[in-house]
Design a protein around this motif. Structure first.
Motif, PDB file in Angstrom:
ATOM      1  N   GLY A 525       0.779  -1.226   0.000  1.00 34.95           N
ATOM      2  CA  GLY A 525       0.000   0.000   0.000  1.00 34.95           C
ATOM      3  C   GLY A 525       0.809   1.274   0.000  1.00 34.95           C
ATOM      4  O   GLY A 525       0.247   2.374  -0.121  1.00 34.95           O
ATOM      5  N   THR A 526       2.129   1.185   0.157  1.00 36.66           N
ATOM      6  CA  THR A 526       2.964   2.379   0.106  1.00 36.66           C
ATOM      7  C   THR A 526       3.106   2.861  -1.344  1.00 36.66           C
ATOM      8  O   THR A 526       2.802   2.128  -2.289  1.00 36.66           O
ATOM      9  N   THR A 527       3.579   4.079  -1.489  1.00 42.31           N
ATOM     10  CA  THR A 527       3.775   4.660  -2.819  1.00 42.31           C
ATOM     11  C   THR A 527       5.262   4.900  -3.058  1.00 42.31           C
ATOM     12  O   THR A 527       5.943   5.537  -2.245  1.00 42.31           O
ATOM     13  N   LEU A 528       5.744   4.346  -4.166  1.00 39.82           N
ATOM     14  CA  LEU A 528       7.108   4.606  -4.614  1.00 39.82           C
ATOM     15  C   LEU A 528       7.050   5.746  -5.627  1.00 39.82           C
ATOM     16  O   LEU A 528       6.318   5.680  -6.609  1.00 39.82           O
ATOM     17  N   THR A 529       7.810   6.797  -5.374  1.00 40.26           N
ATOM     18  CA  THR A 529       7.868   7.954  -6.272  1.00 40.26           C
ATOM     19  C   THR A 529       9.302   8.176  -6.711  1.00 40.26           C
ATOM     20  O   THR A 529      10.227   8.154  -5.883  1.00 40.26           O
ATOM     21  N   ILE A 530       9.492   8.367  -8.008  1.00 42.44           N
ATOM     22  CA  ILE A 530      10.825   8.665  -8.546  1.00 42.44           C
ATOM     23  C   ILE A 530      10.719   9.919  -9.400  1.00 42.44           C
ATOM     24  O   ILE A 530       9.878  10.000 -10.298  1.00 42.44           O
ATOM     25  N   ALA A 531      11.569  10.892  -9.093  1.00 45.47           N
ATOM     26  CA  ALA A 531      11.632  12.137  -9.855  1.00 45.47           C
ATOM     27  C   ALA A 531      13.008  12.227 -10.507  1.00 45.47           C
ATOM     28  O   ALA A 531      14.026  12.332  -9.810  1.00 45.47           O
ATOM     29  N   LEU A 532      13.030  12.196 -11.835  1.00 44.46           N
ATOM     30  CA  LEU A 532      14.272  12.200 -12.606  1.00 44.46           C
ATOM     31  C   LEU A 532      14.350  13.482 -13.424  1.00 44.46           C
ATOM     32  O   LEU A 532      13.376  13.859 -14.092  1.00 44.46           O
ATOM     33  N   ASN A 533      15.489  14.131 -13.398  1.00 43.26           N
ATOM     34  CA  ASN A 533      15.707  15.311 -14.240  1.00 43.26           C
ATOM     35  C   ASN A 533      17.072  15.188 -14.907  1.00 43.26           C
ATOM     36  O   ASN A 533      18.111  15.296 -14.249  1.00 43.26           O
ATOM     37  N   LEU A 534      17.071  14.941 -16.216  1.00 37.15           N
ATOM     38  CA  LEU A 534      18.313  14.802 -16.971  1.00 37.15           C
ATOM     39  C   LEU A 534      18.636  16.063 -17.771  1.00 37.15           C
ATOM     40  O   LEU A 534      19.490  16.031 -18.663  1.00 37.15           O
ATOM     41  N   SER A 535      17.957  17.163 -17.455  1.00 38.48           N
ATOM     42  CA  SER A 535      18.232  18.417 -18.151  1.00 38.48           C
ATOM     43  C   SER A 535      19.284  19.224 -17.393  1.00 38.48           C
ATOM     44  O   SER A 535      19.732  18.838 -16.305  1.00 38.48           O
ATOM     45  N   ASP A 536      19.651  20.351 -17.975  1.00 38.82           N
ATOM     46  CA  ASP A 536      20.630  21.238 -17.344  1.00 38.82           C
ATOM     47  C   ASP A 536      19.978  22.354 -16.552  1.00 38.82           C
ATOM     48  O   ASP A 536      20.667  23.246 -16.039  1.00 38.82           O
ATOM     49  N   GLU A 537      18.655  22.321 -16.446  1.00 40.92           N
ATOM     50  CA  GLU A 537      17.913  23.337 -15.700  1.00 40.92           C
ATOM     51  C   GLU A 537      17.037  22.658 -14.657  1.00 40.92           C
ATOM     52  O   GLU A 537      16.522  21.561 -14.881  1.00 40.92           O
ATOM     53  N   ALA A 538      16.847  23.313 -13.522  1.00 42.50           N
ATOM     54  CA  ALA A 538      15.920  22.799 -12.515  1.00 42.50           C
ATOM     55  C   ALA A 538      14.491  22.888 -13.045  1.00 42.50           C
ATOM     56  O   ALA A 538      14.154  23.759 -13.853  1.00 42.50           O
ATOM     57  N   VAL A 539      13.642  21.977 -12.617  1.00 41.16           N
ATOM     58  CA  VAL A 539      12.232  21.996 -12.991  1.00 41.16           C
ATOM     59  C   VAL A 539      11.388  21.921 -11.719  1.00 41.16           C
ATOM     60  O   VAL A 539      11.864  21.522 -10.648  1.00 41.16           O
ATOM     61  N   ALA A 540      10.126  22.316 -11.847  1.00 39.20           N
ATOM     62  CA  ALA A 540       9.208  22.293 -10.706  1.00 39.20           C
ATOM     63  C   ALA A 540       8.124  21.259 -10.953  1.00 39.20           C
ATOM     64  O   ALA A 540       7.642  21.095 -12.071  1.00 39.20           O
ATOM     65  N   ALA A 541       7.741  20.536  -9.911  1.00 41.73           N
ATOM     66  CA  ALA A 541       6.660  19.560  -9.998  1.00 41.73           C
ATOM     67  C   ALA A 541       6.234  19.200  -8.584  1.00 41.73           C
ATOM     68  O   ALA A 541       6.955  19.458  -7.602  1.00 41.73           O
ATOM     69  N   THR A 542       5.074  18.588  -8.471  1.00 46.59           N
ATOM     70  CA  THR A 542       4.592  18.129  -7.176  1.00 46.59           C
ATOM     71  C   THR A 542       5.315  16.841  -6.804  1.00 46.59           C
ATOM     72  O   THR A 542       5.234  15.842  -7.523  1.00 46.59           O
ATOM     73  N   ILE A 543       6.025  16.873  -5.692  1.00 46.55           N
ATOM     74  CA  ILE A 543       6.771  15.704  -5.225  1.00 46.55           C
ATOM     75  C   ILE A 543       6.516  15.543  -3.734  1.00 46.55           C
ATOM     76  O   ILE A 543       6.072  16.474  -3.061  1.00 46.55           O
ATOM     77  N   PRO A 544       6.761  14.354  -3.190  1.00 48.44           N
ATOM     78  CA  PRO A 544       6.520  14.145  -1.756  1.00 48.44           C
ATOM     79  C   PRO A 544       7.378  15.073  -0.901  1.00 48.44           C
ATOM     80  O   PRO A 544       8.477  15.486  -1.298  1.00 48.44           O
ATOM     81  N   ASP A 545       6.873  15.399   0.278  1.00 49.74           N
ATOM     82  CA  ASP A 545       7.651  16.236   1.200  1.00 49.74           C
ATOM     83  C   ASP A 545       8.238  15.430   2.348  1.00 49.74           C
ATOM     84  O   ASP A 545       8.794  15.986   3.291  1.00 49.74           O
ATOM     85  N   GLY A 546       8.110  14.106   2.276  1.00 48.14           N
ATOM     86  CA  GLY A 546       8.637  13.250   3.332  1.00 48.14           C
ATOM     87  C   GLY A 546      10.100  12.916   3.115  1.00 48.14           C
ATOM     88  O   GLY A 546      10.758  13.423   2.193  1.00 48.14           O
ATOM     89  N   PRO A 547      10.644  12.047   3.955  1.00 51.00           N
ATOM     90  CA  PRO A 547      12.065  11.693   3.857  1.00 51.00           C
ATOM     91  C   PRO A 547      12.364  10.923   2.567  1.00 51.00           C
ATOM     92  O   PRO A 547      11.554  10.136   2.077  1.00 51.00           O
ATOM     93  N   LEU A 548      13.547  11.149   2.037  1.00 52.86           N
ATOM     94  CA  LEU A 548      13.990  10.503   0.817  1.00 52.86           C
ATOM     95  C   LEU A 548      14.498   9.088   1.095  1.00 52.86           C
ATOM     96  O   LEU A 548      15.146   8.835   2.115  1.00 52.86           O
TER      97      LEU A 548
END
Length: 566
Positions: A525-548
């Motif tokens: 029941g847990t959620t696995l979230t992966i946020a990948l950014n392979l660009s040279d600029e930071a991007v914004a998106a909704t991501i978890p605020d808990g521990p990594l």
């Protein structure tokens, strides 16, 4: 009556068989012994009984032509030499082994010849334990022309290559792997035979359909009983006699017979009572073959191809299919498995490729950043360590290791190897010339090789130096890469694998030109979230605020990958 291929021992007497429907007479020749006229039976089969214990050398005489047994269990003198009677029960197994569940697999693909044969592979295994690899996949090990080959030019599928070792040495390697808790997979080739030492067409032309074209000639006639049994019995031999844990079936799209594939899987499942795992390479992205009870998974070339575009910017040849909106394509891959699910492929002249796969669990897909094809089919065999920014490659490695797809790495990846892996063979005379020029001609469609002089710099596949250069030496940052792989695979084993069976996608989205956020519901029941950014600029998106769980870089910063599990 179904006739089995290959010799069958009864004490010191052996029954020999050959399917030769194009011939009226066949003679069995025993080295140093009598010549025995074989008895013609139904359906083109010839048989003979002869006093021949283990180690006896034999071949078949067809008029002026002497040929090895196509189902030889061992060879002496190469694929054009004598076949050898092998005792399948001679090896004394030391390890009781129940196998591993599919969800626990982390697979390293290796080439036995480059590691020094079967004993060299056995010596390599403890390093995999330290790394966290749980399975090894051998590129094809059956007999081929010469002493050096990738293995995909094999012509005697039942006989281990002499240059790698004996059948018992292969069994000892499998035994050692099981002792260390490592599963063993074997790559098998049932779609074609190599050009040196294949005599089947001389006496069994019905083994092929010359009117059905493949890149290697006429398709194998798996709709005929004898060829069908040839391959199914071969698969069973590796699983039963050698206790191999799983098979990877090479390029089954070139077999073009789903009925055969399904029948083979069904017979293996019924016959082999212990858990075994069956994996396809299938350019057609055919989800139906991955249904429950058939094949465990498919090599997911789409995963590699789109990440290669994102990491290197290359869009030549088949990478052109992934050049447009690569982040959207990666999101689809992470959420649904296949990227191509019925769309037209420019690389295939607009032909549609694939079927819907969103209903399949992520473990039906084997993901990789590199494999033998994707490195070795490059003109100079460059690895990603030579092509990609190290920080971006590290971020992609985090995605590869901690996503729910089954991860596969290639020998040398975890040591940051910068050694090339080149295409190599060991052919001679006119065949060597044809292979060399054919290899160089393959690159005419690449922009960098339009000039003939440039193509002539591509290494000669038949030169021993090409083989020697392909050994995976440690890269200059080997310790860094080993540490990264070990930490990631330890996390995978402890946190991902226990909740992986039954995991399902919660969707994925592109959040930039080279950035993706993907989520999965795990078995607990847990959620696995992966946020990948392979660009040279930071991007914004909704991501978890808990521990990594893990992060390479700050979440969604340039060249980063962050993972949460909560």
């Amino acid at each position: 009556m179904t006739v089995r291929w290959g010799p069958e021992r009864h004490g010191d007497t052996t029954t020999f068989r050959l399917w030769a429907p194009d011939r009226d007479a066949v003679t069995l020749e025993i080295d140093g012994g009598d010549h025995v006229t074989m008895t013609a039976g139904d359906g083109g089969w010839f048989t003979a009984d002869a006093p021949a214990g283990a180690g006896t050398r034999y071949r078949f005489r067809l008029g002026d032509l002497a040929v090895p047994d196509p189902a030889s269990r061992g060879q002496d003198g190469g694929v054009n030499g004598w076949s050898v009677v092998v005792d399948p029960d001679a090896y004394q197994w030391r390890t009781e082994w129940d196998g591993r569940p599919w969800e626990s697999m982390v697979i390293e693909e290796v080439h036995a010849g480059l590691l020094g044969g079967f004993t060299g592979v056995a010596d390599h295994l403890p390093h995999l334990v330290d790394l966290g690899v749980t399975a090894i996949e051998l590129m094809p090990v059956n007999a081929f022309g010469g002493t050096r080959n990738w293995g995909y030019d094999g012509v005697l599928p039942y006989a281990p290559a002499e240059s790698y070792g004996t059948p018992d040495e292969l069994k000892a390697m499998v035994d050692r792997a099981h002792q260390l808790g490592i599963s063993v997979f074997l790559d098998v080739v049932y779609n074609h035979f190599g050009p040196d030492g294949n005599y089947l067409g001389e006496y069994a032309s019905a083994f092929f359909h010359p009117e059905v074209k493949t890149p290697w000639g006429g398709a194998v006639a798996v709709d005929e009983e004898a060829p069908r049994r040839f391959f199914i019995d071969n698969a069973l031999m590796w699983l039963e006699d050698y206790r191999i844990d799983g098979l990877r079936f090479d390029a089954v799209h070139a077999i073009a017979n789903n009925g055969f594939l399904d029948a083979m899987a069904a017979e293996i499942r019924e016959r082999v009572k212990r858990p075994v795992h069956l994996v396809l390479e299938n350019e057609k992205n055919d989800a139906a073959r991955l249904a429950e009870g058939k094949y465990d998974a498919q090599w997911n070339d789409d995963f590699h191809n789109v990440l290669h575009v994102l990491l290197t910017g290359e869009t030549d040849a088949y990478y052109a299919d992934f050049a447009d909106r690569p982040a959207d394509r990666l999101a689809r891959c992470l959420a649904e498995g296949f990227i191509y699910q019925g769309e037209g492929s420019a690389n295939h002249d607009g032909e549609t490729r694939g079927t819907p796969s969103a209903h399949l669990p992520p473990t039906r897909f084997v993901s990789f950043l590199q494999n033998h094809d994707q490195i070795g089919n490059r003109a100079f065999g460059e690895r990603l360590t030579k092509l990609a920014d190290p920080a971006k490659l590290a971020a992609a490695t985090v995605l590869w290791a901690l996503s729910p797809q089954i991860p596969l790495l290639f020998m040398g990846d975890a040591a940051g190897s910068e050694s090339p892996f080149l295409f190599f063979t060991d052919f001679h005379d006119e065949l060597a010339d044809a292979v060399r020029e054919g290899r160089r001609g393959e690159f005419k469609k690449f922009a960098a090789f339009q000039d003939e002089a440039k193509r002539e710099t591509i290494p000669d596949p038949n030169a021993k130096s090409t083989f020697d250069r392909s050994r995976a030496e440690d890269g200059p940052d080997a310790d860094h890469w080993r540490d990264l792989y070990a930490r990631l695979l330890k996390l995978r084993a402890e946190r991902i694998v226990p909740v992986l069976a039954g995991a399902s996608s919660l969707g994925a989205e592109a959040v930039g030109d080279a950035a993706v956020v993907a989520r999965w519901r795990m078995a607990d029941g847990t959620t696995l979230t992966i946020a990948l950014n392979l660009s040279d600029e930071a991007v914004a998106a909704t991501i978890p605020d808990g521990p990594l769980l893990f992060a390479a870089g700050r979440p969604l910063a340039p060249s980063s990958c962050a993972v949460w599990l909560a």
